[in-house]
Every structure is written in structure tokens, then in C-alpha cells.
Scaffold this motif. Structure first.
Motif, PDB file in Angstrom:
ATOM      1  N   ALA A 251       0.839  -1.203   0.000  1.00  0.00           N
ATOM      2  CA  ALA A 251       0.000   0.000   0.000  1.00  0.00           C
ATOM      3  C   ALA A 251       0.872   1.250   0.000  1.00  0.00           C
ATOM      4  O   ALA A 251       1.738   1.417   0.864  1.00  0.00           O
ATOM      5  N   LEU A 252       0.642   2.134  -0.973  1.00  0.00           N
ATOM      6  CA  LEU A 252       1.416   3.361  -1.139  1.00  0.00           C
ATOM      7  C   LEU A 252       0.485   4.557  -1.270  1.00  0.00           C
ATOM      8  O   LEU A 252      -0.709   4.403  -1.537  1.00  0.00           O
ATOM      9  N   ARG A 253       1.077   5.765  -1.131  1.00  0.00           N
ATOM     10  CA  ARG A 253       0.342   7.024  -1.336  1.00  0.00           C
ATOM     11  C   ARG A 253       1.236   7.952  -2.154  1.00  0.00           C
ATOM     12  O   ARG A 253       1.618   9.022  -1.690  1.00  0.00           O
ATOM     13  N   GLU A 254       1.554   7.521  -3.379  1.00  0.00           N
ATOM     14  CA  GLU A 254       2.572   8.182  -4.176  1.00  0.00           C
ATOM     15  C   GLU A 254       2.014   8.707  -5.498  1.00  0.00           C
ATOM     16  O   GLU A 254       0.928   8.338  -5.931  1.00  0.00           O
ATOM     17  N   ASP A 255       2.831   9.564  -6.154  1.00  0.00           N
ATOM     18  CA  ASP A 255       2.487  10.004  -7.499  1.00  0.00           C
ATOM     19  C   ASP A 255       2.890   8.915  -8.498  1.00  0.00           C
ATOM     20  O   ASP A 255       3.572   7.948  -8.152  1.00  0.00           O
ATOM     21  N   ILE A 256       2.446   9.079  -9.746  1.00  0.00           N
ATOM     22  CA  ILE A 256       2.647   8.035 -10.749  1.00  0.00           C
ATOM     23  C   ILE A 256       4.127   7.736 -11.016  1.00  0.00           C
ATOM     24  O   ILE A 256       4.523   6.559 -11.066  1.00  0.00           O
ATOM     25  N   PRO A 257       5.000   8.758 -11.189  1.00  0.00           N
ATOM     26  CA  PRO A 257       6.420   8.442 -11.422  1.00  0.00           C
ATOM     27  C   PRO A 257       7.044   7.617 -10.294  1.00  0.00           C
ATOM     28  O   PRO A 257       7.868   6.731 -10.549  1.00  0.00           O
TER      29      PRO A 257
END
Length: 342
Positions: A33-39
Motif C-alpha cells: 500500500a502506497l500514497r505516491e504520485d505516478i512516477p
């Protein structure tokens, strides 16, 4: 086909079926589970591809969502009995997870593997210590604050660049020369600084003025004390009296209308697109010295993971110097590991 050959074929098919069933049983799927931008997610996927190549029996599925709803969704998934195996944890979410006993105690794994933490910057360990105990997450990044400054604006105003030993008084003196009213209407159109009212930047100023927000155990508010009042008043005066600071997003550093901004690493990539020259420097000091807020992120394993051993292998892989360096190269993090940072 002869009876003998038929029997042999059936036996071979049975062996293959048993092997396939065994392989299926050994196959493990983990969720991250992450909370990141696409790159950033794309770099994670590259890291996970290498992990899966090294561990062919483990597949990793990424669950990614916005940071604004991440914590809530993790708690909902936990309540539904489908928590992720491994997750990114910002230090502000860590206490909530610990209060509800939702993180796996990693200390048996750490002791079993002789996992060392000497390579990690001390604040990253401190911010993931709970009631004096560390061992529920492995730090991924640290985050410090700095000042971005517009070289073009400084040169045009004939102002010295930020220098070692500068103070918040120096910032005000610089700001009076940097702020400009371009159309003569009595209101500044260019400002000295943006970003001083952001919640995660105000503590830099509070502490530098000797103020405390809470007492040591977090049970009493202290910002109303004289040092806190002085710090808050300084921020307000920069906006309302000196009129050299702005809170208007349209006048932020990237627009070229604010000469300085208190920043974090995640703003570097955006500012690479600026059409003016700029640089970065350390924050100034106040009456109580120079203080800078640090924030840490980490990876941990949910206590409800059905595959904690496999999750531990993934956690170690994500926490390696190589993995942290790959995320740092993108500009996504300042690594928690010294070896990755250097």
C-alpha cells in the motif's frame, strides 16, 4: 496405446498435477500500500520486478491512493479483514497504527537476521520509536526544510545571497529590498518570501524563537507562552506590517513573484521547470538558534498479514541502499540510509 504406456502416462500426469498443486500452494501474493504520485509508483514497480525475479514464488500487487485518504482507507481495510501486507507509513500516521496494535512487531525478524540500523540517520529511528521501543517499521526517507531563493530577483535588488550564520533579522532586512510595488497602487506585487504559514514550516520558526508547541509528554499547549507569542507575532508582522511575505498561492516561489520559499525535497522536481536561476540554502537562525523540523517515512508490515515471512523479505528489499537510492534518483525521497543519501 499399450496398457503399460497408458499407465505410465497416467502416472506422469499425476506427478505433474501434484507438482503444479504444490507450486500453486507455494505461490504467495503480497499487497503493498502506497500514497505516491505516478512516477514514484513506476520506480516502485521496477524495484518490485527485481524482487520478484529474486523471489519467483512471491508476487507483489501495488495498492496506491491519494495521501489525503490513505490513512482512512488503511483503517477501513483493516476493519474489513483485508489489510495490506506491507505499507508506507508517514510518521504522523505511526502513532494511530501503534495505538490500535495494527503493526507487526519486527523485532523477532530483526534479531533472527541480525539486521543493523547503524546506517540510518538517527532522527528516522527516533520518529519510529514507540514508548521507548524501536522495531515496528524500517525508515525509508527523512525530510528536512531549506530556503529556495531566486538568484535573478536577488541580483536585480542588489541583495546578498543567504549566507552561513544568517538570521531571521537578516531575512527581514533582505526582504525589505526584495519586495516591490510594480504598479504604484500601494500593494506589493513581488514578495520576499512565501510559505512561512504552512503548518509543517511554522515549527521551524517557533523553535528558533525558543517556543514550544506542547510540553514534553504532549499533554499541555505551550505556544501561548512569551516565546510562542513572539514567534507568531513575527510571522504575522511579516505579512501585515512589513508586507514582504505572502500566503497567496498565485505568488509562490515558482511563479517568480516571491524571492524565497521555505521548501521540502518534494518541491525540487517542480522547481526544475522554473525559467529563472535559483539555489537552495539552510534556514536562518532565530534568538534560540537554528532549528529545523524533520519528518520521516517508513515501510512496515500490518499485524494482519497472512504471509509475514514473505512480507519481511519484501520489507528488507524496499529498505535496502539500492532501493532507497533508486527512489532518491527520481527525487522522490531523501534516503533514510546514509549510504543511499551519499
Amino acid at each position: 496405446m499399450s496398457l503399460r504406456r497408458s499407465s505410465l502416462a497416467l502416472a506422469l500426469a499425476a506427478v505433474l498435477l501434484v507438482c503444479a498443486a504444490s507450486a500453486a500452494q507455494d505461490q504467495i501474493t503480497l499487497t503493498l500500500a502506497l500514497r505516491e504520485d505516478i512516477p514514484t509508483v513506476e520506480v516502485y514497480r521496477e524495484i518490485l520486478d527485481d524482487f520478484e525475479a529474486a523471489y519467483p514464488n512471491i508476487k507483489v500487487e501495488i495498492y496506491n491512493t491519494s495521501s489525503t485518504v490513505f490513512a482512512e482507507q488503511i483503517l477501513v481495510q483493516q476493519a474489513a479483514g483485508i489489510p495490506p501486507d506491507v505499507l508506507y507509513i508517514h510518521y504522523t500516521f505511526f502513532p494511530e497504527l501503534m495505538r490500535q496494535n495494527l503493526l507487526l512487531d519486527l523485532r523477532p525478524f530483526i534479531e533472527q537476521d541480525g539486521y543493523e540500523f547503524d546506517d540510518f540517520f538517527p532522527p528516522t529511528i527516533e520518529q519510529f520509536t514507540w514508548k521507548g521501543e524501536f522495531g515496528y517499521a524500517i525508515p525509508r526517507e527523512t525530510s528536512s526544510a531549506a530556503i529556495f531563493y531566486n538568484i535573478d530577483m536577488f541580483d536585480r535588488a542588489g541583495v546578498e545571497y543567504p549566507f552561513h550564520g544568517w538570521t531571521y533579522d537578516d531575512l527581514v532586512a533582505m526582504g525589505r529590498k526584495l519586495a516591490r510595488d510594480l504598479d504604484g497602487d500601494g500593494n506589493n506585487d513581488e514578495f520576499a518570501i512565501y510559505g512561512i504559514t504552512t503548518w509543517f514550516h511554522r515549527p521551524n520558526i517557533y523553535w528558533s524563537f525558543g517556543a514550544e508547541i506542547l510540553n514534553e509528554d504532549g499533554t499541555k499547549f505551550r505556544l501561548h507562552e512569551p516565546e510562542g507569542v513572539q514567534a507568531v507575532q513575527w510571522i504575522a508582522d511579516l505579512i501585515n506590517v512589513e508586507r514582504i511575505a505572502t500566503t497567496n498561492w498565485a505568488d509562490r516561489f515558482a511563479t517568480g513573484r516571491s524571492a524565497m520559499e521555505i521548501v521540502n525535497y518534494w518541491q525540487i522536481l517542480g522547481n526544475l521547470q522554473n525559467d529563472f536561476e535559483w539555489d537552495a540554502f539552510e534556514l536562518p537562525a532565530g534568538p534560540a538558534g537554528k532549528w529545523i523540523r524533520t519528518a520521516t517515512g517508513a515501510h512496515g508490515i500490518m499485524a494482519g498479514s497472512r504471509n509475514p515471512e514473505a512480507a519481511w523479505e519484501l520489507l528488507k528489499w524496499l529498505s535496502s541502499t539500492e532501493s532507497q537510492a533508486r527512489l532518491a534518483k527520481l527525487g522522490a525521497i531523501i534516503p533514510a540510509r546514509r549510504t543511499a543519501a551519499t
